[in-house]
Design an enzyme around this catalytic site. Sequence first.
Site, PDB file in Angstrom:
ATOM      1  N   THR A 136       0.822  -1.214   0.000  1.00  0.00           N
ATOM      2  CA  THR A 136       0.000   0.000   0.000  1.00  0.00           C
ATOM      3  C   THR A 136       0.858   1.268   0.000  1.00  0.00           C
ATOM      4  OG1 THR A 136      -1.506   1.256   1.425  1.00  0.00           O
ATOM      5  CG2 THR A 136      -0.091  -0.297   2.530  1.00  0.00           C
ATOM      6  N   ASP A 137       0.255   2.366  -0.446  1.00  0.00           N
ATOM      7  CA  ASP A 137       0.960   3.659  -0.379  1.00  0.00           C
ATOM      8  C   ASP A 137       1.052   4.165   1.066  1.00  0.00           C
ATOM      9  OD1 ASP A 137      -1.706   4.357   0.029  1.00  0.00           O
ATOM     10  OD2 ASP A 137      -1.780   5.859  -1.564  1.00  0.00           O
ATOM     11  N   GLU A 138       0.263   3.562   1.976  1.00  0.00           N
ATOM     12  CA  GLU A 138       0.258   4.073   3.360  1.00  0.00           C
ATOM     13  C   GLU A 138       1.594   3.877   4.060  1.00  0.00           C
ATOM     14  OE1 GLU A 138      -3.123   3.466   5.793  1.00  0.00           O
ATOM     15  OE2 GLU A 138      -4.512   3.567   4.118  1.00  0.00           O
ATOM     16  N   TYR A 161      -1.872  -0.445  11.081  1.00  0.00           N
ATOM     17  CA  TYR A 161      -2.012  -1.119   9.775  1.00  0.00           C
ATOM     18  C   TYR A 161      -0.807  -0.806   8.890  1.00  0.00           C
ATOM     19  CZ  TYR A 161      -3.306  -1.590   4.852  1.00  0.00           C
ATOM     20  OH  TYR A 161      -3.293  -1.890   3.497  1.00  0.00           O
ATOM     21  N   LYS A 165       2.169  -3.258   7.390  1.00  0.00           N
ATOM     22  CA  LYS A 165       2.439  -3.434   5.954  1.00  0.00           C
ATOM     23  C   LYS A 165       3.890  -3.023   5.646  1.00  0.00           C
ATOM     24  CE  LYS A 165       0.024  -4.539   3.007  1.00  0.00           C
ATOM     25  NZ  LYS A 165      -0.347  -5.878   2.461  1.00  0.00           N
TER      26      LYS A 165
END
Length: 355
Positions: A136-138, A161, A165
């Site tokens: 993810t970009d997060e 989260y 990741k």
Amino acid sequence: MNKTIIITGGAGFIGSHVVRLFVKKYPHYTIVNLDALTYAGNLENLKDIENSPNYIFEKANIVDAAAVQTLFEKYQPDGVIHLAAESHVDRSITSPLDFVYTNVIGTVNLLNAAKDLWAPRPSEGAWRGRFHHVSTDEVYGALGETGFFTEETKYDPHSPYSASKASSDHFVAAYADTYGLPVVITNCSNNYGPNHFPEKLIPLMIHNIINNKPLPVYGDGKYTRDWLYVIDHARAIDLVFHEGVTGGKYNVGGFNEWKNIDLVNLLCRQMDEKLRRPEGTSAQLITFVKDRPGHDLRYAIDATRISKELGWSPSVTFEEGLSKTIDWYLENKEWLAHVTSGDYQQYYQQQYEKK
Ligand code: NAD
Ligand code: DAU
């Protein structure tokens, strides 16, 4: 060439679109969907392809290392596309350990199984296989008013989260550096589309508009996300899995930024039209609520690399994608009712046990 590919998390939102794409596009591949069927996994997402001769479902939890090893020995996969994860930021704030187990330990279990299977044997010089980690970009943290995340942006996760990741991405890269495991990583922006679990912004708002419930907008609603139609993410995964440089990392995003409040207003307008309600009806449901702790202000992906090197670009505009998405939810009210009722999961698990 015939291949066997294990796709983890294939019963979830994005995973189900990836499984469908691969099952249909590559009839000579065997696609094994490895999924624990958590609250977010749903075999109904794959009803249309469940009887395809090249599709197999295996219910297993990636936290269970022995189960993962057994399935790798059974299927001897040529590739893994890893999507299984706990994926909701709000849940990670209340239950962070669930995210450590699945996203970190589960990923390491898969890496170990792939390493054991694909490491060069004495007679061979090279590794076999490809491990595609879907991220993810997060992991890059939050942007201010300007700028984009590139593949070189430093990791700076803020939520449990995104920390889990980021940790899984580091493990994947470490297995490439330390052992030589052939990996690719994709980091994608916010997805939307059919089969999205209605705890995330867009499907939650659609669900609440249909049911005349309040539309909870966190904080001042000025938080910004970069939205991509899920099928375009699946197309990107297909391209990177087949053509991406080994060891490479590719950002995926739609150059499509929306402030949450503007997006919710657009949704309200489209829903009023589709439901033939007077203009402004749905927007009256908007309710500003307490903000998410540690809320990232803005995400925006620079997708130049995948676009230049692999020729990928989104296939639908946001307005088209959103309209298709709303239509899907309006045509699949039963799906929506089941996933929100809590008994759906149990029903499909019972069906599965019977098989
Ligand atoms: P999802 O929550 O809809 O689906 C997750 C799937 O993984 C479910 O089918 C669930 O049953 C399965 N799963 C969860 N824990 C498992 C376990 N321990 N063992 C086996 N299976 C398990 O998630 P999603 O939104 O489809 O996201 C898929 C992947 O893409 C995730 O890795 C996520 O981090 C990543 N991603 C998501 C988005 C997005 O906008 N949704 C964007 C970028 C990246
Ligand atoms: O950027 C990619 C990520 O996008 C994925 O890695 C995650 O798995 C996925 O869940 C998503 O994370 P977000 O936190 O951005 O998505 P969510 O739909 O939860 O929230 C989108 C924005 O809307 C965010 O700014 C929070 C806000 N929001 C969300 C909900 C559920 C609200 O204002 N109200 C809500 O009820």
